[in-house]
Design a protein around this motif. Sequence first.
Motif, mmCIF file in Angstrom:
data_model
loop_
_atom_site.group_PDB
_atom_site.id
_atom_site.type_symbol
_atom_site.label_atom_id
_atom_site.label_comp_id
_atom_site.label_asym_id
_atom_site.label_seq_id
_atom_site.Cartn_x
_atom_site.Cartn_y
_atom_site.Cartn_z
ATOM 1 N N ALA A 148 9.856 13.839 61.166
ATOM 2 C CA ALA A 148 10.162 15.215 61.564
ATOM 3 C C ALA A 148 8.887 15.923 62.001
ATOM 4 O O ALA A 148 7.900 15.952 61.257
ATOM 5 N N GLU A 149 8.917 16.471 63.194
ATOM 6 C CA GLU A 149 7.800 17.263 63.728
ATOM 7 C C GLU A 149 8.310 18.668 64.033
ATOM 8 O O GLU A 149 9.281 18.847 64.769
ATOM 9 N N ALA A 150 7.663 19.665 63.447
ATOM 10 C CA ALA A 150 8.093 21.053 63.651
ATOM 11 C C ALA A 150 7.662 21.545 65.027
ATOM 12 O O ALA A 150 6.505 21.417 65.408
ATOM 13 N N LEU A 151 8.612 22.107 65.771
ATOM 14 C CA LEU A 151 8.334 22.697 67.077
ATOM 15 C C LEU A 151 8.259 24.221 66.993
ATOM 16 O O LEU A 151 7.431 24.841 67.654
ATOM 17 N N GLU A 152 9.141 24.831 66.201
ATOM 18 C CA GLU A 152 9.129 26.283 65.993
ATOM 19 C C GLU A 152 9.477 26.571 64.539
ATOM 20 O O GLU A 152 10.502 26.093 64.040
ATOM 21 N N TRP A 153 8.635 27.378 63.884
ATOM 22 C CA TRP A 153 8.841 27.707 62.475
ATOM 23 C C TRP A 153 9.584 29.025 62.277
ATOM 24 O O TRP A 153 10.251 29.219 61.275
ATOM 25 N N HIS A 154 9.422 29.958 63.198
ATOM 26 C CA HIS A 154 9.976 31.311 63.081
ATOM 27 C C HIS A 154 9.538 31.985 61.779
ATOM 28 O O HIS A 154 10.371 32.420 60.979
ATOM 29 N N PRO A 155 8.243 32.107 61.546
ATOM 30 C CA PRO A 155 7.767 32.654 60.261
ATOM 31 C C PRO A 155 8.049 34.137 60.068
ATOM 32 O O PRO A 155 8.260 34.587 58.934
ATOM 33 N N LYS A 156 8.059 34.927 61.159
ATOM 34 C CA LYS A 156 8.219 36.370 61.002
ATOM 35 C C LYS A 156 9.622 36.744 60.549
ATOM 36 O O LYS A 156 9.788 37.665 59.741
ATOM 37 N N LEU A 157 10.645 36.062 61.079
ATOM 38 C CA LEU A 157 12.009 36.444 60.706
ATOM 39 C C LEU A 157 12.254 36.200 59.218
ATOM 40 O O LEU A 157 13.102 36.847 58.600
ATOM 41 N N ARG A 158 11.491 35.282 58.616
ATOM 42 C CA ARG A 158 11.672 34.965 57.204
ATOM 43 C C ARG A 158 11.122 36.054 56.289
ATOM 44 O O ARG A 158 11.399 36.065 55.085
ATOM 45 N N THR A 159 10.341 36.970 56.845
ATOM 46 C CA THR A 159 9.772 38.056 56.050
ATOM 47 C C THR A 159 10.586 39.342 56.164
ATOM 48 O O THR A 159 10.259 40.326 55.505
ATOM 49 N N ARG A 160 11.636 39.345 56.989
ATOM 50 C CA ARG A 160 12.434 40.549 57.213
ATOM 51 C C ARG A 160 13.888 40.269 56.835
ATOM 52 O O ARG A 160 14.520 39.353 57.370
ATOM 53 N N GLY A 161 14.402 41.057 55.913
ATOM 54 C CA GLY A 161 15.740 40.814 55.405
ATOM 55 C C GLY A 161 16.813 40.833 56.469
ATOM 56 O O GLY A 161 17.688 39.955 56.508
ATOM 57 N N ALA A 162 16.780 41.833 57.369
ATOM 58 C CA ALA A 162 17.813 41.941 58.405
ATOM 59 C C ALA A 162 17.756 40.759 59.366
ATOM 60 O O ALA A 162 18.789 40.198 59.738
ATOM 61 N N SER A 163 16.537 40.378 59.758
ATOM 62 C CA SER A 163 16.383 39.245 60.671
ATOM 63 C C SER A 163 16.864 37.957 60.018
ATOM 64 O O SER A 163 17.529 37.127 60.649
ATOM 65 N N LEU A 164 16.536 37.772 58.748
ATOM 66 C CA LEU A 164 16.948 36.582 58.010
ATOM 67 C C LEU A 164 18.471 36.512 57.905
ATOM 68 O O LEU A 164 19.086 35.449 58.093
ATOM 69 N N HIS A 165 19.096 37.658 57.637
ATOM 70 C CA HIS A 165 20.558 37.707 57.525
ATOM 71 C C HIS A 165 21.222 37.361 58.848
ATOM 72 O O HIS A 165 22.169 36.566 58.896
#
Length: 242
Positions: A75-92
């Motif tokens: 498995a090789e990560a291409l996109e992590w999307h780290p910012k959405l994981r810090t925001r409740g609305a984005s994560l939901h």
Amino acid sequence: MPGYYKTEAVVLRSMRLREADRIVHLYTRSRGQVGAVVKGVRRTRSRFGGRLEPFMRLRLVMYAGRGDLDTITQAEALEWHPKLRTRGASLHMAGLACESVLRLFSDGESNEAAYNLLCRELQLLDAHEDVAGAANLLAFRLKLLLAAGFVPELSECVWCGADVAEAGVAGFSSAAGGVLCRACPRGDCMALDERSRSFMAAALAAQLKDTPESNPSMLSQVDRAVTGTLEHHAHVSLRSVA
């Protein structure tokens, strides 16, 4: 047939399996939805690290055996999307987007339009905090309907074929698959006014980042039209977002 293959994928969800393993549900570019087991991923020294968490986009090497679950070997990560994981609305909203794909595209057939749409939605939720709302997710679901072949008729009355922009829209029928004009029998149609119909048409035509302006009343009508279409034609039930 059994064997190794390579693909890109987005992790839709992840579940524990035994002491150190996980089962992941993936939406892949080349094979559609795939269930896979990741062995030893929960061990401290796992070679996968944190690369198989929900919402990640990956380049994978997998082994398809004779069972229902494939096995991830690289498995090789291409996109992590780290910012959405810090925001409740984005994560939901990311969770609801992945759930929509998980339920609507469960047949194992590839749909590159749906894959690209999901990747774009996750990118937007990561880059822009203000898109994490019902309007954006409803625009995403409308585009999923288009990719799946279930998009409703929004320009002409499904009973008589009249242009509803001229004849006036009376409502929306999930069973008939679109809007009704004011001159036609209403039967089981639900409320859908001209502003809501225009939002749906504009959202389908625009890019996800350009979701049209809306208000709560419009979004409530659009939500019922989208969920009703999914339930009637795709036999899929999704959580309301409006």
